[in-house]
Design a protein around this motif. Structure first.
Motif, short mmCIF file in Angstrom:
data_model
loop_
_atom_site.label_atom_id
_atom_site.label_comp_id
_atom_site.label_asym_id
_atom_site.label_seq_id
_atom_site.Cartn_x
_atom_site.Cartn_y
_atom_site.Cartn_z
N VAL A 217 44.04 34.01 41.29
CA VAL A 217 43.74 35.40 40.94
C VAL A 217 45.03 36.06 40.47
O VAL A 217 46.07 35.99 41.14
N TYR A 218 44.97 36.71 39.30
CA TYR A 218 46.13 37.35 38.71
C TYR A 218 46.04 38.86 38.94
O TYR A 218 44.96 39.45 38.79
N PRO A 219 47.15 39.51 39.25
CA PRO A 219 47.12 40.96 39.43
C PRO A 219 47.27 41.68 38.09
O PRO A 219 47.81 41.13 37.14
N ILE A 220 46.77 42.91 38.03
CA ILE A 220 47.06 43.79 36.91
C ILE A 220 48.14 44.74 37.38
O ILE A 220 47.91 45.55 38.28
N GLY A 221 49.32 44.63 36.81
CA GLY A 221 50.44 45.43 37.28
C GLY A 221 51.42 44.55 38.03
O GLY A 221 51.59 43.36 37.74
N ASP A 222 52.08 45.12 39.05
CA ASP A 222 53.07 44.38 39.81
C ASP A 222 52.43 43.26 40.62
O ASP A 222 51.26 43.33 40.99
N GLY A 223 53.21 42.25 40.93
CA GLY A 223 52.75 41.17 41.77
C GLY A 223 52.73 39.84 41.06
O GLY A 223 53.05 39.73 39.88
N VAL A 224 52.36 38.80 41.81
CA VAL A 224 52.29 37.46 41.25
C VAL A 224 50.90 36.89 41.53
O VAL A 224 50.20 37.33 42.44
N GLU A 225 50.51 35.91 40.73
CA GLU A 225 49.21 35.29 40.95
C GLU A 225 49.19 34.55 42.27
O GLU A 225 50.22 34.06 42.74
N ALA A 226 48.03 34.45 42.88
CA ALA A 226 47.89 33.78 44.17
C ALA A 226 46.45 33.28 44.32
O ALA A 226 45.53 33.84 43.72
N PRO A 227 46.24 32.23 45.10
CA PRO A 227 44.88 31.73 45.31
C PRO A 227 44.06 32.69 46.16
O PRO A 227 44.58 33.31 47.08
N SER A 228 42.78 32.82 45.84
CA SER A 228 41.88 33.64 46.63
C SER A 228 41.76 33.05 48.03
O SER A 228 41.59 31.84 48.19
#
Length: 246
Positions: free
Chosen positions: A18-29
């Motif tokens: 799952v990719y964020p919109i804005g700050d942050g990094v992708e991570a598994p659900s």
């Protein structure tokens, strides 16, 4: 996946990236979930979102090739073909998105089906950002000095160094400690730079829209002064007014 549409529902399996919109990094659900689709968009090589699919080393090579108008390295295309399973589309919900190939269409949850409202909710006026659709024409209402954000190349290098030093930790703990260390060092994923000045009365037309995976906010590329520039919406909002919509 042709039956996945805006306002439809999808199932996000546990483990889906799952990719964020804005700050942050992708991570598994961390769990299975059912969500309502708010947008379906392209992430192919011609889109402004393609680079978000790439790990940092491939991103740097992709940007170098794009800036130098060179062919993209074949291993990058092989990687994204495998990642997307050949379907270069993504679905958005609640300020997050995932590849359409990784999700499954499903029915609305029971609470959504049974919560029919007895009266139509009042329609709220569109915000300036919602009005900023492709083809809309805008005017600068005042003179302004605009600033924008660009990716900080040192961030990816330092992040890799920190993560490599924490390889003994589980993935989630390693990500958390890496974020803490970057914050302590004051290293951000973007640099804030001056873009230039504009005069009251200048006109521009929105050419396309995208969301950058760093620095937060939604960025909007413009057809502006005869060239294509990317400026974050937050840089423009205080100084612009709508002229026409398509």
């Amino acid at each position: 996946m042709s039956d996945i549409q805006v306002n439809g529902y999808i199932r996000i399996p546990k483990g889906t990236t799952v990719y964020p919109i804005g700050d942050g990094v992708e991570a598994p659900s961390t769990r299975d979930q059912v969500v309502k689709v708010t947008n379906v968009f392209d992430v192919d090589v011609k889109s402004d979102n393609f680079y978000l699919l790439l790990p940092d080393d491939m991103r740097l090579r992709y940007f170098e090739a794009s800036g130098g108008k060179r062919p993209i390295d074949q291993d990058i295309l092989v990687f994204t073909d495998g990642l997307t399973k050949g379907d270069y589309r993504a679905v958005e919900w609640s300020s997050k998105w995932a590849l359409i190939a990784d999700v499954q269409p499903t029915e609305a949850p029971a609470r959504a089906r049974t919560s029919k409202q007895t009266a139509k909710a009042e329609r709220k006026p569109l915000t300036k950002q919602q009005q900023m659709v492709v083809g809309s024409v805008w005017r600068f209402a005042q003179d302004a000095e605009l600033r924008y954000k660009v990716r900080n190349p040192a961030y990816a290098i330092l992040r890799d160094e920190i993560e490599n030093s924490l390889r003994q930790l589980p993935s989630h703990a390693r990500t958390q400690k890496t974020e803490v260390k970057l914050n302590e060092l004051g290293v951000m994923d973007h640099l804030d730079e001056a873009w230039g000045s504009v005069k009251a009365g200048e006109i521009f037309t929105v050419r396309s829209k995208l969301t950058f995976g760093f620095a937060g906010g939604q960025d909007v590329p413009m057809l502006f002064r005869g060239e294509r520039f990317t400026l974050p919406y937050t840089s423009l909002e205080p100084f612009i007014e709508l002229v026409t919509v398509p």
